[in-house]
Design a protein around this motif. Structure first.
Motif, mmCIF file in Angstrom:
data_model
loop_
_atom_site.group_PDB
_atom_site.id
_atom_site.type_symbol
_atom_site.label_atom_id
_atom_site.label_comp_id
_atom_site.label_asym_id
_atom_site.label_seq_id
_atom_site.Cartn_x
_atom_site.Cartn_y
_atom_site.Cartn_z
ATOM 1 N N GLU A 34 -2.137 -16.636 -9.369
ATOM 2 C CA GLU A 34 -2.910 -16.422 -8.104
ATOM 3 C C GLU A 34 -3.754 -17.636 -7.814
ATOM 4 O O GLU A 34 -4.382 -18.097 -8.517
ATOM 5 N N LYS A 35 -3.384 -18.090 -6.369
ATOM 6 C CA LYS A 35 -4.168 -19.465 -6.311
ATOM 7 C C LYS A 35 -5.540 -19.611 -5.988
ATOM 8 O O LYS A 35 -6.338 -20.518 -6.314
ATOM 9 N N GLY A 36 -6.117 -18.093 -5.607
ATOM 10 C CA GLY A 36 -7.504 -17.867 -5.490
ATOM 11 C C GLY A 36 -7.963 -16.883 -6.355
ATOM 12 O O GLY A 36 -7.886 -16.856 -7.474
ATOM 13 N N ASP A 37 -8.602 -15.762 -5.819
ATOM 14 C CA ASP A 37 -8.971 -14.777 -6.517
ATOM 15 C C ASP A 37 -8.126 -13.665 -6.148
ATOM 16 O O ASP A 37 -7.534 -13.587 -5.289
ATOM 17 N N LEU A 38 -8.154 -12.358 -7.031
ATOM 18 C CA LEU A 38 -7.512 -11.140 -6.844
ATOM 19 C C LEU A 38 -7.883 -10.808 -5.338
ATOM 20 O O LEU A 38 -9.088 -11.082 -4.946
ATOM 21 N N ALA A 39 -7.105 -10.244 -4.510
ATOM 22 C CA ALA A 39 -7.538 -9.445 -3.360
ATOM 23 C C ALA A 39 -8.108 -10.648 -2.356
ATOM 24 O O ALA A 39 -8.765 -10.217 -1.591
ATOM 25 N N SER A 40 -7.553 -11.903 -2.183
ATOM 26 C CA SER A 40 -7.669 -12.758 -1.369
ATOM 27 C C SER A 40 -6.972 -12.922 0.068
ATOM 28 O O SER A 40 -7.522 -13.718 0.841
ATOM 29 N N GLY A 41 -5.970 -12.185 0.102
ATOM 30 C CA GLY A 41 -5.265 -12.258 1.153
ATOM 31 C C GLY A 41 -5.371 -11.250 2.135
ATOM 32 O O GLY A 41 -6.374 -10.657 2.176
ATOM 33 N N ALA A 42 -4.282 -10.516 2.641
ATOM 34 C CA ALA A 42 -4.526 -9.361 3.423
ATOM 35 C C ALA A 42 -5.120 -8.015 2.520
ATOM 36 O O ALA A 42 -5.877 -7.624 3.340
ATOM 37 N N SER A 43 -4.722 -8.028 1.202
ATOM 38 C CA SER A 43 -5.480 -6.995 0.462
ATOM 39 C C SER A 43 -6.949 -6.992 0.392
ATOM 40 O O SER A 43 -7.518 -5.794 0.136
ATOM 41 N N GLY A 44 -7.504 -8.334 0.882
ATOM 42 C CA GLY A 44 -9.157 -8.323 0.594
ATOM 43 C C GLY A 44 -9.651 -7.899 2.034
ATOM 44 O O GLY A 44 -10.848 -8.224 2.442
ATOM 45 N N SER A 45 -8.615 -7.667 3.062
ATOM 46 C CA SER A 45 -9.118 -7.714 4.654
ATOM 47 C C SER A 45 -8.848 -6.559 5.233
ATOM 48 O O SER A 45 -8.485 -6.527 6.598
ATOM 49 N N CYS A 46 -8.642 -5.373 4.713
ATOM 50 C CA CYS A 46 -8.203 -3.944 5.203
ATOM 51 C C CYS A 46 -9.202 -3.140 5.478
ATOM 52 O O CYS A 46 -10.543 -3.304 4.893
ATOM 53 N N ASP A 47 -8.899 -2.005 6.187
ATOM 54 C CA ASP A 47 -9.812 -0.822 6.259
ATOM 55 C C ASP A 47 -9.098 -0.119 5.183
ATOM 56 O O ASP A 47 -8.448 -0.222 4.502
ATOM 57 N N THR A 48 -9.713 1.260 5.184
ATOM 58 C CA THR A 48 -9.312 2.208 3.954
ATOM 59 C C THR A 48 -7.923 3.124 4.240
ATOM 60 O O THR A 48 -7.801 3.854 3.415
ATOM 61 N N ASN A 49 -7.666 2.881 5.462
ATOM 62 C CA ASN A 49 -6.681 3.702 5.858
ATOM 63 C C ASN A 49 -5.312 3.460 5.105
ATOM 64 O O ASN A 49 -4.824 2.490 4.976
ATOM 65 N N ILE A 50 -4.591 4.692 4.494
ATOM 66 C CA ILE A 50 -3.314 4.628 4.408
ATOM 67 C C ILE A 50 -2.382 5.730 4.803
ATOM 68 O O ILE A 50 -2.438 6.795 4.481
ATOM 69 N N PHE A 51 -1.847 5.266 6.144
ATOM 70 C CA PHE A 51 -1.386 6.316 7.051
ATOM 71 C C PHE A 51 0.194 6.334 6.676
ATOM 72 O O PHE A 51 0.993 5.400 6.665
ATOM 73 N N LEU A 52 0.641 7.739 6.664
ATOM 74 C CA LEU A 52 2.036 7.804 6.497
ATOM 75 C C LEU A 52 2.614 7.840 8.009
ATOM 76 O O LEU A 52 3.759 7.336 8.173
ATOM 77 N N GLN A 53 1.650 8.422 8.984
ATOM 78 C CA GLN A 53 2.071 8.417 10.254
ATOM 79 C C GLN A 53 2.409 7.174 10.935
ATOM 80 O O GLN A 53 3.099 6.914 11.911
ATOM 81 N N SER A 54 1.817 6.116 10.451
ATOM 82 C CA SER A 54 2.231 4.671 11.208
ATOM 83 C C SER A 54 3.605 3.934 10.690
ATOM 84 O O SER A 54 3.767 2.973 11.353
ATOM 85 N N LYS A 55 4.166 4.785 9.775
ATOM 86 C CA LYS A 55 5.458 4.246 9.232
ATOM 87 C C LYS A 55 6.690 4.526 10.010
ATOM 88 O O LYS A 55 6.656 5.734 10.531
ATOM 89 N N ASN A 56 7.390 3.693 10.379
ATOM 90 C CA ASN A 56 8.686 3.949 10.966
ATOM 91 C C ASN A 56 9.652 4.936 10.480
ATOM 92 O O ASN A 56 9.783 4.798 9.175
ATOM 93 N N PRO A 57 9.683 6.010 11.358
ATOM 94 C CA PRO A 57 10.839 7.072 10.652
ATOM 95 C C PRO A 57 12.312 6.444 10.118
ATOM 96 O O PRO A 57 12.700 5.555 10.662
ATOM 97 N N GLY A 58 12.611 6.987 8.872
ATOM 98 C CA GLY A 58 13.747 6.299 8.383
ATOM 99 C C GLY A 58 13.168 5.944 6.827
ATOM 100 O O GLY A 58 12.273 6.393 6.300
ATOM 101 N N ILE A 59 13.811 4.692 6.462
ATOM 102 C CA ILE A 59 13.513 4.207 4.885
ATOM 103 C C ILE A 59 11.964 3.892 4.943
ATOM 104 O O ILE A 59 11.384 4.001 3.803
#
Lengths: 388, 91
Positions: A34-59
């Motif tokens: 990793e070029k920086g630290d853990l959680a330095s990209g998108a992973s370190g800039s999120c809110d806490t939501n893990i929504f199933l509802q926002s996923k496109n139906p299908g795969i």
């Protein structure tokens, strides 16, 4: 530490660390770089939501359902508190037009196997206080949850390390070692690392890593800006999004045509509250290159939007803002699989705003495919070669 | 973690102890952001005004001070009510 492994994983976000963890579980010698630290990209800039509802139906939704199952036992498995709560989620609906669109979306989600329904404003107010009077309806799914993305990222890395993986931080990959059409490792500023397999889990930076191997990957950075409040007493009871969030996520082309600046910015509501009490308010969806800065206009647009939908937020104070880059793909699906014509090169990137929710299942699928050559579901729709 | 009158807090806002910061450094933090990510030091109301220099000093024990990356700075410069921001530009 001799720089030799069975597989090298590039990228220390939730995807890279999940993959490293699952490969280490299967007894493979893994080096995560990793070029920086853990959680330095998108992973370190999120809110806490893990929504199933926002996923496109299908795969897309199938992947999320499988991943949600894995979340249930992850705290115990990793031996690390990831602050996972299956608290349920709502998508707020403001107009009759939005309601029509969401009715179709909900029907397709139900077909894929999600427990979700449309409820009226009164029922929505029983679940969450402070909602605007003019809301037409809301969705509700008990299967949506939330998690602490940074603790999830750290948890995967710690568990991987415990199982024998090497985690190399602040080490930048500068090249890909290739001979006779097969991968032999990566070059870094501090010397080469050798392995017959390399996993590109570099998220928004995956195209830059891919270029080093002569690949043109259709992943673009898509900025999201989030606002953070001081810690307050429990206020956000369910994870929340708005119908406009779903529209912005899946209709990037339409946003440009709008006369409204907020729509051009891809503004849609996302609302969550951490265990500590900070409320996270989002979000934008902007193509702004690799610029992660916050902008005055986006802060205003996001908070105006939030106040219009949930006026109860008014008295809380913003103490910080965040900006991060989602890895966007043309069809909204990640790239997962071996790359044709370059033996040993594996893609695991392009999750847009779904990386946290899909990290457990992505790790599992990648480890299955690399070690066993097959996995528990059909992932041909995620073939990284599908765009050529 | 036993807390007593000898417990030393580095970050008062988030109540992060010296021991927790030392553990974060052992876990691999080499920057102010790295300590923040692992302990929440600097995430509180004062946004690191109090603890930033203390954390940097602790990092300097195990790292060349010239290599310690400073923390990032983001809006707002002080805490501000959501309702104020939402109505702000219409004055």
């Amino acid at each position: 530490m001799n720089g030799q492994a069975d597989v090298i994983v590039v990228g220390g976000g939730v995807i890279g660390t999940s993959v490293t963890y699952q490969m280490a579980r299967k007894g493979r010698k893994v080096i995560l770089v990793e070029k920086g630290d853990l959680a330095s990209g998108a992973s370190g800039s999120c809110d806490t939501n893990i929504f199933l509802q926002s996923k496109n139906p299908g795969i897309h939704l199938q992947l999320a359902l499988a991943s949600a199952e894995l979340f249930k036992s992850l705290r115990e498995e990793l031996g690390h508190d990831i602050e996972y709560h299956p608290k349920g989620g709502m998508i707020l609906i403001e107009t009759a037009d939005e309601l029509k669109v969401m009715e179709g979306f909900v029907a397709r989600q139900q077909q894929t196997g999600l427990q979700v329904e449309i409820i009226d404003r009164r029922e929505a107010s029983k679940l969450q206080r402070g909602l605007a009077e003019h809301l037409v309806a809301s969705t509700y799914s008990p299967q949506d949850g939330d998690v602490n993305p940074i603790e999830l990222n750290l948890g995967f890395a710690r568990a991987a390390h415990r199982l024998g993986a090497e985690v190399l931080l602040h080490r930048e990959v500068t090249g890909c070692l290739i001979r006779n059409g097969r991968v032999e490792g990566v070059e870094t500023a501090q010397g080469p690392l050798h392995a017959p397999a390399v996993v590109n889990a570099a998220g928004a930076w995956a195209p830059l890593i891919g270029k080093m191997a002569g690949l043109e990957l259709p992943i673009q950075p898509r900025r999201g800006q989030l606002m953070i409040t001081e810690p307050v007493a429990p206020y956000i009871a369910k994870g929340m999004l708005s119908a406009s969030y779903i529209a912005a996520k899946y209709n990037a082309d339409k946003l440009r045509e709008s006369k409204s600046r907020a729509v051009q910015l891809g503004v849609g509501l996302s609302l969550s509250q951490t265990e500590k009490g900070n409320i996270l308010i989002g979000a934008t969806r902007e193509f702004a290159g690799y610029d992660v800065r916050n902008t005055h206009e986006a802060i205003g647009a996001v908070l105006k939007n939030a106040m219009r939908l949930v006026p109860g937020l008014g008295p809380f104070h913003i103490i910080r803002t965040m900006g991060g880059l989602r890895p966007y793909t043309p069809d909204g699906l990640p790239l997962i699989g071996f790359v044709d014509g370059l033996e040993g090169y594996f893609m695991a990137a392009g999750h847009e705003g779904d990386g946290i929710a899909l990290s457990p299942v992505t790790g599992k699928i990648v480890a299955d495919l690399i070690v066993d050559g097959k996995t528990f579901m059909d992932v041909s729709a995620l073939d990284p070669n599908r765009f050529t | 973690m036993a807390e007593n009158s000898e417990t030393v807090y580095i970050c008062r806002c988030e109540e992060v102890t010296r021991e927790e910061v030392e553990q974060a450094i052992r876990d691999g933090a080499t920057t102010i952001a790295g300590v923040k990510k692992r302990t929440h030091a600097g995430m509180g109301l004062c946004q690191g005004r109090t603890c930033r220099k203390l954390v940097a000093g602790m990092l300097a024990g195990s790292r060349d001070p010239a290599k310690i990356l400073p923390a990032t700075f983001r809006p707002p410069v002080r805490a501000i009510k959501i309702s104020e921001i939402a109505q702000g530009d219409e004055e």
